[in-house]
Design a protein around this motif. Sequence first.
Motif, PDB file in Angstrom:
ATOM      1  N   SER A   1      43.430  63.538  -2.125  1.00 36.29           N
ATOM      2  CA  SER A   1      43.629  63.764  -0.695  1.00 36.29           C
ATOM      3  C   SER A   1      42.390  64.385  -0.065  1.00 36.29           C
ATOM      4  N   THR A   2      41.844  65.410  -0.692  1.00 34.97           N
ATOM      5  CA  THR A   2      40.677  66.079  -0.114  1.00 34.97           C
ATOM      6  C   THR A   2      39.494  65.127   0.018  1.00 34.97           C
ATOM      7  N   PHE A   3      39.200  64.402  -1.054  1.00 35.19           N
ATOM      8  CA  PHE A   3      37.987  63.578  -1.018  1.00 35.19           C
ATOM      9  C   PHE A   3      38.200  62.232  -0.354  1.00 35.19           C
ATOM     10  N   SER A   4      39.446  61.930   0.036  1.00 29.41           N
ATOM     11  CA  SER A   4      39.648  60.770   0.887  1.00 29.41           C
ATOM     12  C   SER A   4      39.683  61.194   2.350  1.00 29.41           C
ATOM     13  N   GLY A   5      39.681  62.500   2.608  1.00 26.15           N
ATOM     14  CA  GLY A   5      39.747  62.990   3.983  1.00 26.15           C
ATOM     15  C   GLY A   5      41.043  62.622   4.675  1.00 26.15           C
ATOM     16  N   LYS A   6      42.118  62.607   3.939  1.00 27.40           N
ATOM     17  CA  LYS A   6      43.418  62.210   4.487  1.00 27.40           C
ATOM     18  C   LYS A   6      44.512  63.067   3.857  1.00 27.40           C
ATOM     19  N   PRO A   7      45.641  63.194   4.554  1.00 29.01           N
ATOM     20  CA  PRO A   7      46.775  63.835   3.872  1.00 29.01           C
ATOM     21  C   PRO A   7      47.260  62.951   2.726  1.00 29.01           C
ATOM     22  N   LEU A   8      47.957  63.554   1.794  1.00 33.30           N
ATOM     23  CA  LEU A   8      48.550  62.794   0.696  1.00 33.30           C
ATOM     24  C   LEU A   8      49.512  61.761   1.263  1.00 33.30           C
ATOM     25  N   PHE A   9      49.422  60.525   0.772  1.00 38.95           N
ATOM     26  CA  PHE A   9      50.301  59.468   1.273  1.00 38.95           C
ATOM     27  C   PHE A   9      51.723  59.701   0.775  1.00 38.95           C
ATOM     28  N   ALA A  10      52.679  59.593   1.694  1.00 38.47           N
ATOM     29  CA  ALA A  10      54.102  59.692   1.355  1.00 38.47           C
ATOM     30  C   ALA A  10      54.424  60.948   0.558  1.00 38.47           C
ATOM     31  N   TYR A  11      54.086  62.084   1.186  1.00 37.09           N
ATOM     32  CA  TYR A  11      54.280  63.388   0.550  1.00 37.09           C
ATOM     33  C   TYR A  11      55.698  63.570   0.014  1.00 37.09           C
ATOM     34  N   ARG A  12      56.680  63.205   0.847  1.00 35.85           N
ATOM     35  CA  ARG A  12      58.062  63.435   0.400  1.00 35.85           C
ATOM     36  C   ARG A  12      58.440  62.565  -0.779  1.00 35.85           C
ATOM     37  N   SER A  13      57.945  61.352  -0.778  1.00 31.42           N
ATOM     38  CA  SER A  13      58.165  60.461  -1.901  1.00 31.42           C
ATOM     39  C   SER A  13      57.610  61.095  -3.174  1.00 31.42           C
ATOM     40  N   MET A  14      56.445  61.699  -3.040  1.00 28.57           N
ATOM     41  CA  MET A  14      55.805  62.355  -4.175  1.00 28.57           C
ATOM     42  C   MET A  14      56.657  63.511  -4.681  1.00 28.57           C
ATOM     43  N   VAL A  15      57.228  64.266  -3.738  1.00 30.20           N
ATOM     44  CA  VAL A  15      58.082  65.382  -4.139  1.00 30.20           C
ATOM     45  C   VAL A  15      59.280  64.862  -4.935  1.00 30.20           C
ATOM     46  N   TRP A  16      59.895  63.812  -4.405  1.00 35.01           N
ATOM     47  CA  TRP A  16      61.056  63.250  -5.100  1.00 35.01           C
ATOM     48  C   TRP A  16      60.677  62.719  -6.477  1.00 35.01           C
ATOM     49  N   ALA A  17      59.524  62.043  -6.520  1.00 32.73           N
ATOM     50  CA  ALA A  17      59.088  61.487  -7.807  1.00 32.73           C
ATOM     51  C   ALA A  17      58.866  62.616  -8.810  1.00 32.73           C
ATOM     52  N   THR A  18      58.256  63.719  -8.336  1.00 37.03           N
ATOM     53  CA  THR A  18      58.005  64.854  -9.220  1.00 37.03           C
ATOM     54  C   THR A  18      59.311  65.411  -9.781  1.00 37.03           C
ATOM     55  N   LEU A  19      60.287  65.602  -8.891  1.00 34.24           N
ATOM     56  CA  LEU A  19      61.547  66.183  -9.348  1.00 34.24           C
ATOM     57  C   LEU A  19      62.298  65.209 -10.251  1.00 34.24           C
TER      58      LEU A  19
ATOM     59  N   TRP B   1      48.945  57.465  -4.684  1.00 33.37           N
ATOM     60  CA  TRP B   1      47.550  57.904  -4.739  1.00 33.37           C
ATOM     61  C   TRP B   1      46.618  56.802  -4.249  1.00 33.37           C
ATOM     62  N   MET B   2      46.927  55.562  -4.636  1.00 33.94           N
ATOM     63  CA  MET B   2      46.112  54.435  -4.149  1.00 33.94           C
ATOM     64  C   MET B   2      46.090  54.415  -2.632  1.00 33.94           C
ATOM     65  N   PHE B   3      47.283  54.545  -2.043  1.00 37.11           N
ATOM     66  CA  PHE B   3      47.354  54.448  -0.580  1.00 37.11           C
ATOM     67  C   PHE B   3      46.844  55.708   0.111  1.00 37.11           C
ATOM     68  N   THR B   4      46.706  56.791  -0.659  1.00 38.33           N
ATOM     69  CA  THR B   4      46.018  57.948  -0.076  1.00 38.33           C
ATOM     70  C   THR B   4      44.556  57.598   0.167  1.00 38.33           C
ATOM     71  N   MET B   5      43.977  56.821  -0.712  1.00 40.38           N
ATOM     72  CA  MET B   5      42.582  56.419  -0.526  1.00 40.38           C
ATOM     73  C   MET B   5      42.449  55.384   0.579  1.00 40.38           C
ATOM     74  N   TYR B   6      43.504  54.594   0.774  1.00 37.88           N
ATOM     75  CA  TYR B   6      43.456  53.525   1.768  1.00 37.88           C
ATOM     76  C   TYR B   6      43.306  54.133   3.168  1.00 37.88           C
ATOM     77  N   GLY B   7      42.294  53.679   3.889  1.00 36.02           N
ATOM     78  CA  GLY B   7      42.068  54.218   5.226  1.00 36.02           C
ATOM     79  C   GLY B   7      41.357  55.555   5.211  1.00 36.02           C
ATOM     80  N   GLY B   8      40.855  55.956   4.035  1.00 36.57           N
ATOM     81  CA  GLY B   8      40.175  57.240   3.964  1.00 36.57           C
ATOM     82  C   GLY B   8      38.667  57.096   4.027  1.00 36.57           C
ATOM     83  N   ARG B   9      37.990  58.233   3.857  1.00 33.00           N
ATOM     84  CA  ARG B   9      36.543  58.209   3.690  1.00 33.00           C
ATOM     85  C   ARG B   9      36.254  58.836   2.342  1.00 33.00           C
ATOM     86  N   VAL B  10      36.214  57.976   1.339  1.00 34.19           N
ATOM     87  CA  VAL B  10      36.204  58.470  -0.029  1.00 34.19           C
ATOM     88  C   VAL B  10      34.814  58.967  -0.417  1.00 34.19           C
ATOM     89  N   ARG B  11      34.763  60.223  -0.843  1.00 32.47           N
ATOM     90  CA  ARG B  11      33.495  60.798  -1.317  1.00 32.47           C
ATOM     91  C   ARG B  11      33.545  60.869  -2.834  1.00 32.47           C
TER      92      ARG B  11
END
Lengths: 231, 669, 313
Positions: free
Chosen positions: B302-320, B365-375
């Motif tokens: 998220s940080t190095f794509s310059g974007k928020p994490l894609f589908a944050y809530r989905s990630m939370v559910w996946a984690t749990l 994670w893939m879609f977090t990079m999508y539309g980002g500015r990846v460093r």
Amino acid sequence: MSSSAAMPGAVPGVVPMRRDPNHLGHHAAGEGETRAPGRGIGGPAPKRIVVGYGFWIFLLSDIVMFAAFFAAFAVLQGGTAGGPTGAELFDLTNVAIETGLLLLSSFACGIATLALNARRPLAFQAAMAVTFLFGAGFLALELREFTDLVARDAGPTRSAFLSAFFTVVGCHGLHVTAGLLWLLTMMAQVLAKGFRPDILRRVMCFSLFWHALDIVWVAVFTVVYLMGAAT
Amino acid sequence: MLGKLTWSAIPFDQPIPLVAAALVGVVLLGVIAWVAVAGWLPYLWREWITSVDHKRIGVMYVILGLVMLIRGFSDAILMRSHQALAYNAPGYLPPEHYDQIFSAHGTIMIFFGAMPFMIGLMNFVVPLQLGVRDVAFPTLNSVSFWLTATGALLVNVSLVVGEFARTGWWPSPPLSEVTYSPGVGVDYYLWAIQISGIGTLMSGINLVTTILKMRAPGMSYLRMPMFCWTALASNMLIIAAFPILTATLAMLTLDRYLGFHFFTDEAGGNSMLFMNLFWAWGHPEVYILALPAYGVFSEVISTFSGKPLFAYRSMVWATLAICLLSFMVWLHHFFTMGPGGDVNGVFGITSMIIAVPTGVKIFDWMFTMYGGRVRFTTPMLWSVAFLVTFVVGGATGVLLAIPPADFVLHNSLFLVAHFHNVMVSAVVFAAFAGYTYWFPKAFGFTLDEWWGKAAFWFSLVGYVWVFTPLYVVGLLGMTRRLQHFSVAEWYPWIVAASLGVIVMVFGVVCQVVQLVVSIRRREQLRDVTGDPWDGRSLEWATASPPPSFNFAVMPRVEGEEAYWAIKQRAREQARLREEPDYEPVEMPLNSPTGFVCAFFATLVGFAMIWHIWWLAALGLAGAFATFVVFAWRDRVEYEIPADAVARINRRNRASRLEALQQARRKEAA
Amino acid sequence: MRGDAARPQRRQARVSAALPHLGAIAAAGLVLSGCQMSLLNAKGPVGSDEANILIVASIIMLAIIVPTMIGTLAFAWWFRASNTRAHYRPDWAFSGKIELVIWSVPFLTIVFLGGIAWIGAHRLDPAVPLDSDRTPLRVQVVSLDWKWLFLYPDQQVASVNELVVPAGTPVQFVLTSSSVWNAFFVPRLGSMIYTMRGMTSQLNLMADQEGTLHGLSTHFSGDGFPHMQFPVRAVSDTAFAGWVQGAKGGPRLDTAAYGELARQGTVDAPRTYGSLEPGLFARIVDQTIPKGPGPAQGAETGAPPTVKPKGGS
């Protein structure tokens, strides 16, 4: 960059932050969120809550450990290897007395908490002493049972069933021993330091521990002794 | 007097462990002597050994993890090089030594490499991300760390005094029972893991309490950074799983020391019970390690794509979901015990289901990079490499979850390649991504990028190079843990894997050089603002390194990505927030309790291993006395006056303002 | 016991029967399949079913992970910070449609593979006897420290470290251990199974054609573990009968001879026994015969037992 150009007053190249990028309705403080500390909006919980909560989690983990021992007991219960079974060994009268002692000890522990809340040092010390006596009585009966079993060639090395029996019951007994040691420490601390907030928190944890041992004992009594004597 | 301990316990006839241990001993003594001569001992004692600061403890955990990763890697070098020389030949390690090495490799990597590294990152980062000043129980935190260090110490003592387990990293009975392993090796394993396990459990309790009960105002659950979520899930797993390990190892200990019959397969004992209980801990353990790793990748991508994490809530559910499912799959570790079609089928399917939330994470994670500015900084390189290689490990994991496929692949080198594939790409890559990412936060300067990238490329190439041949040779029917072999078709693949290890060695060397070079160039690499990566969560809102109290005033959180919002407002308005009203801060006092406890725990562990009963009793009494002394303290906190807090915070505000204005000038030009 | 109910259904329809061509093509593509040791180059029905499942599942997984790997690299590269043509969408962090796809792709894959797992776990359960019009050969297997003992109760012979079976006849294995765990595995015949003391496990395998295969233990069992490898000779019926006849001349396997075998040590050349003490295997299982003694010597100091590596054999 292009998307930000239209925004009035924007710094070039910087997009104004939307509070809720996922459109999940989670922007404003307040609605739907409790203001109680530790639950989101209110900031860290007070020390008493944090300590109690942490200790509860410890107790849960302790119960998970007991659960593993209970599982082992359940699996190995039939593994008597031709040796004595629970029905032949268990003296339910003795166990009933043990249970009574432990419950009375918990009751005394409850009285001690009340005395603590009322800030009455003498009553507190007396109630804790009673708690100790009942707990020690329980332990003495358990030790007598153990030595008796070993003398009858029904020690833990006799069979897997007895290994599991001694481990489940002995682990609870070890907890009681540790609890008694802790109890004496708390009596000394209250005597020496008085009703300081940190000591109040420790006594609270001790009483949680002591009551949790009751709960575990109820499981021991049911699973090990009652169900064990039935088979 | 000394139980089983005699001079014969020291392997004078085996040059490899003796020389290795002598070398380590000389280095250790050298470092201690150097520190003593330079007069740093008081500093170390005051600022590190007795510190209860979660940041210091986190750093010490990571250092322990790094050292032990290298220690475990040296075992890997021995194993791979030995096997390459063991085709129709004895190799250079006799079986009793080779067996200790693969056992030690697994034990060290899991318990003392990966675990401390992940716990260290969580310790360091979680309170900062939550915007609070410390964990819930700071002194307990120190005890946890030192008990973990005790375990690591005991495992390494076994190199010189006695032996380590020759049973593999899970001591499966009856092989680990006293009949078949009469030596002290298994006892070293048991006491080392038991003592460090207590530390891990307390660390889990500490972090769960911290996350659930101590967050900055406004930090509701669904505003927590993803790393906090994964840390929460991982620590809940620790609380639910580690007691099972404690109980299981206690039963094996009773078998070995007092002749009980839990797992002896005699007198009604049942060794299958051990397998069930062990893996009831063992599979959640995989996710205890992997979940925080997922958290690291979430933050980094998220940080190095310059974007928020894609589908944050989905990630939370996946984690749990992963957290819950991890307890329902343990039986896939012994499909080949013959439990029948129904049992195997059910556990095969539950094991596969874990792939669903994990797959969702990969795509998010893939879609977090999508539309980002990846460093492409070093942490980002580790993360992208993780995404690309981890899916292979995931796919082979799903293969192994199909019972009939497992019937031919179980215990093969294919399986070994699978779990190294997932463990290295998830946990080790995350460890180094997190290490590089948060290093500037801990020390105030970034790590050298050139050496970091060199380390990354060597490690990646070496890792693919080692484990691809192992996948292949597993399909050729080669099993693990062979001290020698005589099948010609396995040989070239084993040699190939060994060559890959050489490439990995370069990676490790570059990693060490990176640290040295960065320390020497620290003035050029200095991070004055506290936000070197344009970060999004609260750890970047304070100075690097953060003051002992983390935040001058507790941040108020008003949305997701708390710090990003603050920063954007500052950029819009071209000024920092109003200066807060500073108040004095109360922080916990340092305490030697953890260190002293660990000292006594070491005595107890060592004494129990060698049956020196009086010393064990002494150690236990000492540990109890330590707790009483600790409980008797009258002062537990000290106060940092408001003007000191203000002074520290103003310095950081000045640098941030400077950076803000510089950025504006640059953009204007 | 457990196998009886399932016996008639066995092998009526193979799990991957619908996909043999696909599997064959994929297998041909793999260099491995030509290899003399490869699991994928199976020599029996169990092994080839398992190899087919492995290949089919691999293809399905590859169909998912290869696009994912390419997509990851493509996204990362196209959206690199220096690429001015890429559209920066700093706030874009959710799309219901994408989420739907993201959750359904792995879910549907797992539904499909879960089906394979469920059916395969039943059809290829090692305890289920194979379908054949020939009477199965019974073999009792005992893992010892560190050698394999194969008892042929119907032929009343036994062998150590060499398994001889007639090709084309199903073999019913019943397995146990004299001491620690091992796992019996002949890679090119299929399924492995653990051997455990005081218990038996069942395994059914068959060799399709004659030849010598490699068998081994796959569960670590101590310092002599690498010695637990043995040749498996699948021979013609007449050759098998001849082997049995030859073995008949060997010594008797009684409790004393078994006790010798059960001691820790290795056996380099295969050997045979000409007759069996009645009920020997049952007494090993019910533990009336003592367990393998382990490294009884040097128990106090933990000195290693006397195993030396094979050394250039």
